[in-house]
Motif scaffolding. Sequence first.
Motif, short mmCIF file in Angstrom:
data_model
loop_
_atom_site.label_atom_id
_atom_site.label_comp_id
_atom_site.label_asym_id
_atom_site.label_seq_id
_atom_site.Cartn_x
_atom_site.Cartn_y
_atom_site.Cartn_z
N SER A 121 -5.93 5.86 -6.71
CA SER A 121 -5.12 5.59 -7.89
C SER A 121 -5.88 6.01 -9.13
O SER A 121 -7.09 5.79 -9.25
CB SER A 121 -4.74 4.10 -7.98
OG SER A 121 -5.87 3.31 -8.31
N HIS A 122 -5.15 6.62 -10.06
CA HIS A 122 -5.69 7.06 -11.34
C HIS A 122 -4.65 6.70 -12.40
O HIS A 122 -3.78 7.51 -12.72
CB HIS A 122 -5.94 8.57 -11.35
CG HIS A 122 -6.99 9.03 -10.40
ND1 HIS A 122 -8.27 9.36 -10.78
CD2 HIS A 122 -6.95 9.21 -9.05
CE1 HIS A 122 -8.98 9.72 -9.73
NE2 HIS A 122 -8.20 9.65 -8.67
N THR A 179 -1.01 -1.43 -12.88
CA THR A 179 -1.42 -2.65 -12.18
C THR A 179 -1.09 -2.56 -10.69
O THR A 179 -1.90 -2.93 -9.82
CB THR A 179 -0.74 -3.88 -12.79
OG1 THR A 179 -1.11 -3.99 -14.16
CG2 THR A 179 -1.14 -5.15 -12.06
N ALA A 180 0.11 -2.06 -10.38
CA ALA A 180 0.51 -1.92 -8.98
C ALA A 180 -0.43 -0.99 -8.22
O ALA A 180 -0.86 -1.29 -7.10
CB ALA A 180 1.94 -1.40 -8.90
N LEU A 181 -0.76 0.16 -8.81
CA LEU A 181 -1.63 1.11 -8.13
C LEU A 181 -3.03 0.54 -7.93
O LEU A 181 -3.66 0.76 -6.89
CB LEU A 181 -1.70 2.42 -8.91
CG LEU A 181 -0.40 3.21 -9.06
CD1 LEU A 181 -0.69 4.62 -9.58
CD2 LEU A 181 0.39 3.28 -7.76
N ALA A 182 -3.52 -0.19 -8.93
CA ALA A 182 -4.85 -0.79 -8.80
C ALA A 182 -4.88 -1.83 -7.68
O ALA A 182 -5.89 -1.94 -6.95
CB ALA A 182 -5.25 -1.43 -10.13
N LEU A 206 -7.93 2.54 0.76
CA LEU A 206 -9.23 3.19 0.89
C LEU A 206 -9.94 2.71 2.16
O LEU A 206 -10.52 3.51 2.90
CB LEU A 206 -10.10 2.90 -0.33
CG LEU A 206 -9.70 3.58 -1.64
CD1 LEU A 206 -10.57 3.06 -2.78
CD2 LEU A 206 -9.83 5.10 -1.54
N ALA A 207 -9.88 1.41 2.41
CA ALA A 207 -10.55 0.86 3.60
C ALA A 207 -9.96 1.44 4.87
O ALA A 207 -10.70 1.80 5.81
CB ALA A 207 -10.44 -0.66 3.59
N LEU A 208 -8.63 1.54 4.93
CA LEU A 208 -7.98 2.09 6.12
C LEU A 208 -8.33 3.56 6.30
O LEU A 208 -8.63 4.02 7.42
CB LEU A 208 -6.46 1.92 6.02
CG LEU A 208 -5.65 2.44 7.20
CD1 LEU A 208 -6.03 1.73 8.49
CD2 LEU A 208 -4.15 2.29 6.93
N GLY A 209 -8.32 4.33 5.22
CA GLY A 209 -8.65 5.75 5.31
C GLY A 209 -10.07 5.97 5.79
O GLY A 209 -10.33 6.84 6.64
#
Length: 394
Positions: free
Chosen positions: A301-302, A345-348, A355-358
């Motif tokens: 997310s950015h 906020t949603a993306l954060a 990220l953990a799953l990837g």
Amino acid sequence: MTEGRAVVVGGSFAGLTTALLLREQGFQVDVFERTPTYLDGRGGGIVLQPDTVRWIVERPHPFSLEEVSIGSTCTRYLGPGNTIAFEEPAAWRFSSWTTLYRILLDDFGTRDYHLGESAVGVGQDADSAEVRFLSGRRERADLVVFADGISSVGRRRLQPDVRPRYAGYVGWRGTVLEREVSVETADLIHDATVYTVVPGSHMCAYPIPAVDGGLARGDRQLNYVWYRNVAEGPALDEMVTDLRGVPAPVSVHPGQVQQRYVDEMRAEAAELLPPASAELVKRTEQPYIQVVLDIGVERMSHGRVALVGDAAFAARPHAAAGTAKAASDAWALAVALAEAPDVPTALARWEPDRLALGRDLLSRVAAMGSRSQVTDTWDPADPALHFGLYGPDR
């Protein structure tokens, strides 16, 4: 967040799944696909993990999952002379990339699906994000999602230091009509995920629907990927130069592989593989090459911009989890947007679990590939080598 505009870059499986779920959240969604024609007919087989087919299963459709896929009863390992070296029950369903693409595109429609638009840049301010296209087009939205695959423009613009890492081997891929192989080969593969493991290499094969959707015995396709070690550097560069003389760092498409490599591959298949596996290779009219890569980002997310699917994490195919990961990203994004007061906020909130799953997936498939292509420690009975996005413990 229940309204606003979203732009999705990439009109393949990841992009369409994301677009459909964002539309359900109240977004007005436009999808931008770089190719000038619809993607019908591209790609090979897909293993239907639960996340992959969640849209089809949980939303009304005029067909059942059984009408667009083929079931298996077991995982089967072939040894010399087509002997069965190992077999265990395994109920998977298989479909084709084309079949799933057609379903998702039919559901989304073509009115807001824009062809021939190559994204080249992205920017944002506090109120919106903007995507810039090669055509000169500019599109502003409350949310931008890059679902543009392994060569993602969004990833390159937002995280230019992230580079694909070559795994040390390529996948020779192809499909053969079931009626064009021997009865013995068809019987060995028609109800199974079929593996062949030889020193420093392995092949995986299974049945998928025909291009026209045919599911009957004889009308289907047999899909395979054969992993071969190729040294990084001149050997790989030469192999992945297509017939136009253009380097293809991700894949050399059907009909573009240099004939000498096709001839070598067929000869080596006859020498190294059981007859059924070798027959698939021999009878493939236009095999193609997938360069096996690892890609993992530090951020998904950015601000108002998200990366999903292979645009964020491109994992080796051994867990058959690429489409499942893309769909899982999209479903989780929809939940986060429904629960948060605004897009950033949603993306954060959405990002950490993604990220953990990837990262977990990248680690698992790297270990799987090493056991077949490097250490020769592949054990058919080890559940760590089975398909699955979430691994054997989940």
